[in-house]
Write a protein that holds these residues in place. Structure first.
Motif, PDB file in Angstrom:
ATOM      1  N   ILE A  31       0.937  -1.207  -0.053  1.00  0.00           N
ATOM      2  CA  ILE A  31      -0.061   0.029   0.095  1.00  0.00           C
ATOM      3  C   ILE A  31       0.679   1.315  -0.049  1.00  0.00           C
ATOM      4  CG2 ILE A  31      -1.954   1.286   1.126  1.00  0.00           C
ATOM      5  CD1 ILE A  31      -2.891  -1.625   0.103  1.00  0.00           C
ATOM      6  N   CYS A  32       0.710   2.304  -0.750  1.00  0.00           N
ATOM      7  CA  CYS A  32       1.128   3.623  -0.925  1.00  0.00           C
ATOM      8  C   CYS A  32       0.231   4.818  -0.550  1.00  0.00           C
ATOM      9  CB  CYS A  32       1.809   3.817  -2.359  1.00  0.00           C
ATOM     10  SG  CYS A  32       2.983   2.468  -3.061  1.00  0.00           S
ATOM     11  N   ILE A  33       0.745   5.791   0.007  1.00  0.00           N
ATOM     12  CA  ILE A  33      -0.080   7.009   0.187  1.00  0.00           C
ATOM     13  C   ILE A  33       0.616   7.974  -0.768  1.00  0.00           C
ATOM     14  CG2 ILE A  33       1.782   7.810   2.010  1.00  0.00           C
ATOM     15  CD1 ILE A  33      -0.791   9.119   3.312  1.00  0.00           C
ATOM     16  N   GLN A  34      -0.403   8.746  -1.511  1.00  0.00           N
ATOM     17  CA  GLN A  34      -0.105   9.768  -2.514  1.00  0.00           C
ATOM     18  C   GLN A  34      -0.487  11.009  -1.769  1.00  0.00           C
ATOM     19  OE1 GLN A  34      -1.701   9.619  -6.457  1.00  0.00           O
ATOM     20  NE2 GLN A  34      -0.276  10.941  -7.172  1.00  0.00           N
ATOM     21  N   THR A  35       0.609  11.958  -1.555  1.00  0.00           N
ATOM     22  CA  THR A  35       0.261  13.184  -0.859  1.00  0.00           C
ATOM     23  C   THR A  35       0.195  14.445  -1.885  1.00  0.00           C
ATOM     24  OG1 THR A  35       2.545  13.555  -0.295  1.00  0.00           O
ATOM     25  CG2 THR A  35       1.121  12.373   1.354  1.00  0.00           C
ATOM     26  N   TYR A  36      -0.612  15.375  -1.598  1.00  0.00           N
ATOM     27  CA  TYR A  36      -0.519  16.620  -2.738  1.00  0.00           C
ATOM     28  C   TYR A  36      -0.427  17.775  -1.848  1.00  0.00           C
ATOM     29  CZ  TYR A  36      -3.295  13.088  -5.450  1.00  0.00           C
ATOM     30  OH  TYR A  36      -3.771  12.057  -5.877  1.00  0.00           O
ATOM     31  N   SER A  37       0.317  18.662  -2.567  1.00  0.00           N
ATOM     32  CA  SER A  37       0.718  20.023  -1.789  1.00  0.00           C
ATOM     33  C   SER A  37       0.977  20.979  -2.825  1.00  0.00           C
ATOM     34  CB  SER A  37       2.117  20.017  -0.929  1.00  0.00           C
ATOM     35  OG  SER A  37       3.438  19.548  -1.634  1.00  0.00           O
ATOM     36  N   HIS A  38       1.298  21.999  -2.519  1.00  0.00           N
ATOM     37  CA  HIS A  38       1.647  23.202  -3.375  1.00  0.00           C
ATOM     38  C   HIS A  38       3.016  22.834  -4.304  1.00  0.00           C
ATOM     39  CE1 HIS A  38      -1.426  25.670  -1.825  1.00  0.00           C
ATOM     40  NE2 HIS A  38      -1.166  25.458  -0.511  1.00  0.00           N
ATOM     41  N   HIS A  39       3.653  22.121  -3.797  1.00  0.00           N
ATOM     42  CA  HIS A  39       5.074  21.841  -4.290  1.00  0.00           C
ATOM     43  C   HIS A  39       4.824  20.503  -5.261  1.00  0.00           C
ATOM     44  CE1 HIS A  39       6.805  24.656  -1.743  1.00  0.00           C
ATOM     45  NE2 HIS A  39       6.235  24.069  -0.529  1.00  0.00           N
ATOM     46  N   GLY A  40       3.746  20.072  -5.249  1.00  0.00           N
ATOM     47  CA  GLY A  40       3.652  18.810  -6.077  1.00  0.00           C
ATOM     48  C   GLY A  40       2.980  17.433  -5.372  1.00  0.00           C
ATOM     49  N   ILE A  43       4.559  10.156  -3.784  1.00  0.00           N
ATOM     50  CA  ILE A  43       4.175   8.757  -3.388  1.00  0.00           C
ATOM     51  C   ILE A  43       5.072   8.091  -2.416  1.00  0.00           C
ATOM     52  CG2 ILE A  43       3.658   6.675  -4.407  1.00  0.00           C
ATOM     53  CD1 ILE A  43       2.521   8.011  -6.829  1.00  0.00           C
ATOM     54  N   ILE A  44       4.491   7.810  -1.337  1.00  0.00           N
ATOM     55  CA  ILE A  44       5.445   6.942  -0.333  1.00  0.00           C
ATOM     56  C   ILE A  44       4.780   5.577  -0.158  1.00  0.00           C
ATOM     57  CG2 ILE A  44       6.402   7.053   1.921  1.00  0.00           C
ATOM     58  CD1 ILE A  44       6.025  10.103   1.775  1.00  0.00           C
ATOM     59  N   CYS A  45       5.698   4.547  -0.309  1.00  0.00           N
ATOM     60  CA  CYS A  45       5.095   3.121  -0.050  1.00  0.00           C
ATOM     61  C   CYS A  45       5.667   2.258   1.337  1.00  0.00           C
ATOM     62  CB  CYS A  45       5.377   2.328  -1.133  1.00  0.00           C
ATOM     63  SG  CYS A  45       4.760   2.911  -2.737  1.00  0.00           S
ATOM     64  N   ARG A  46       5.031   2.689   2.381  1.00  0.00           N
ATOM     65  CA  ARG A  46       5.473   1.990   3.614  1.00  0.00           C
ATOM     66  C   ARG A  46       4.468   1.549   4.592  1.00  0.00           C
ATOM     67  NH1 ARG A  46      10.889   1.700   3.684  1.00  0.00           N
ATOM     68  NH2 ARG A  46      11.689   3.328   2.216  1.00  0.00           N
ATOM     69  N   ALA A  51      -6.091  -0.171   6.126  1.00  0.00           N
ATOM     70  CA  ALA A  51      -6.308   0.548   7.329  1.00  0.00           C
ATOM     71  C   ALA A  51      -5.208   1.605   7.961  1.00  0.00           C
ATOM     72  CB  ALA A  51      -6.908  -0.110   8.394  1.00  0.00           C
ATOM     73  N   GLN A  52      -4.022   0.910   7.960  1.00  0.00           N
ATOM     74  CA  GLN A  52      -2.934   1.807   8.518  1.00  0.00           C
ATOM     75  C   GLN A  52      -2.793   3.040   7.423  1.00  0.00           C
ATOM     76  OE1 GLN A  52       0.878  -0.302   7.746  1.00  0.00           O
ATOM     77  NE2 GLN A  52       1.787   0.663   9.714  1.00  0.00           N
ATOM     78  N   CYS A  53      -2.753   3.016   6.272  1.00  0.00           N
ATOM     79  CA  CYS A  53      -2.278   4.004   5.242  1.00  0.00           C
ATOM     80  C   CYS A  53      -3.604   5.043   5.599  1.00  0.00           C
ATOM     81  CB  CYS A  53      -2.619   3.432   3.735  1.00  0.00           C
ATOM     82  SG  CYS A  53      -2.535   5.050   2.654  1.00  0.00           S
ATOM     83  N   ALA A  54      -4.793   4.707   5.625  1.00  0.00           N
ATOM     84  CA  ALA A  54      -6.029   5.633   5.787  1.00  0.00           C
ATOM     85  C   ALA A  54      -5.839   6.435   7.132  1.00  0.00           C
ATOM     86  CB  ALA A  54      -7.471   4.630   5.748  1.00  0.00           C
ATOM     87  N   ALA A  55      -5.660   5.508   8.283  1.00  0.00           N
ATOM     88  CA  ALA A  55      -5.306   6.369   9.549  1.00  0.00           C
ATOM     89  C   ALA A  55      -4.194   7.614   9.156  1.00  0.00           C
ATOM     90  CB  ALA A  55      -4.624   5.747  10.602  1.00  0.00           C
ATOM     91  N   THR A  56      -3.116   7.381   8.360  1.00  0.00           N
ATOM     92  CA  THR A  56      -2.079   8.335   8.156  1.00  0.00           C
ATOM     93  C   THR A  56      -2.712   9.524   7.122  1.00  0.00           C
ATOM     94  OG1 THR A  56      -0.348   6.812   8.294  1.00  0.00           O
ATOM     95  CG2 THR A  56       0.234   8.619   7.391  1.00  0.00           C
ATOM     96  N   ALA A  62      -4.433  13.675   0.936  1.00  0.00           N
ATOM     97  CA  ALA A  62      -3.852  12.418   0.431  1.00  0.00           C
ATOM     98  C   ALA A  62      -4.697  11.404   0.377  1.00  0.00           C
ATOM     99  CB  ALA A  62      -2.971  11.945   1.544  1.00  0.00           C
ATOM    100  N   GLN A  63      -4.266  10.451  -0.480  1.00  0.00           N
ATOM    101  CA  GLN A  63      -5.232   9.374  -0.581  1.00  0.00           C
ATOM    102  C   GLN A  63      -4.338   7.968  -0.826  1.00  0.00           C
ATOM    103  OE1 GLN A  63      -6.985   9.405  -4.716  1.00  0.00           O
ATOM    104  NE2 GLN A  63      -5.099   9.260  -5.776  1.00  0.00           N
ATOM    105  N   CYS A  64      -4.916   7.000  -0.259  1.00  0.00           N
ATOM    106  CA  CYS A  64      -4.212   5.710  -0.570  1.00  0.00           C
ATOM    107  C   CYS A  64      -4.375   4.653  -1.610  1.00  0.00           C
ATOM    108  CB  CYS A  64      -4.605   4.737   0.639  1.00  0.00           C
ATOM    109  SG  CYS A  64      -4.519   5.573   2.287  1.00  0.00           S
ATOM    110  N   ILE A  65      -3.301   4.265  -2.120  1.00  0.00           N
ATOM    111  CA  ILE A  65      -3.153   3.596  -3.611  1.00  0.00           C
ATOM    112  C   ILE A  65      -2.681   2.006  -3.313  1.00  0.00           C
ATOM    113  CG2 ILE A  65      -3.504   5.533  -4.800  1.00  0.00           C
ATOM    114  CD1 ILE A  65      -0.610   5.510  -5.567  1.00  0.00           C
ATOM    115  N   THR A  66      -2.846   1.185  -4.042  1.00  0.00           N
ATOM    116  CA  THR A  66      -2.349  -0.020  -4.124  1.00  0.00           C
ATOM    117  C   THR A  66      -1.040   0.070  -4.913  1.00  0.00           C
ATOM    118  OG1 THR A  66      -3.390  -0.659  -6.225  1.00  0.00           O
ATOM    119  CG2 THR A  66      -4.076  -1.400  -4.036  1.00  0.00           C
TER     120      THR A  66
END
Length: 88
Positions: A31-40, A43-46, A51-56, A62-66
């Motif tokens: 599972i990876c998390i894709q975060t969005y910000s003003h700087h772009g 994607i972090i896969c940790r 459920a662990q990703c959704a809590a973060t 941000a959104q969780c992706i496979t």
């Protein structure tokens, strides 16, 4: 006059361009998390579970992706493993 103006414009565009980071997918985590910000985005896969990703990701842009490159470790064959014969 056009050539020097185009050259100056091209050089200015190259010098002001921001460096781009490569996105890496760690094949050890499903599972990876894709975060969005003003700087772009990043994607972090940790994560080992959705459920662990959704809590973060909760409360963040941000959104969780496979992970498309996730590959669970394959069990190695033991010394007594038989190789099956392929049918032609």
């Amino acid at each position: 006059m056009r050539i020097p103006a185009l050259t100056v414009t091209a050089v200015a565009a190259l010098l002001t361009a921001a460096p781009v980071r490569a996105q890496t997918y760690d094949p050890a985590y499903p599972i990876c998390i894709q975060t969005y910000s003003h700087h772009g985005s990043a994607i972090i896969c940790r994560f080992t579970s959705l459920a662990q990703c959704a809590a973060t990701a909760s409360g963040r842009a941000a959104q969780c992706i496979t992970n498309p490159y996730y590959g669970p470790a394959r069990a190695t064959a033991g010394p007594n493993a038989r190789r099956q014969r392929e049918a032609y």
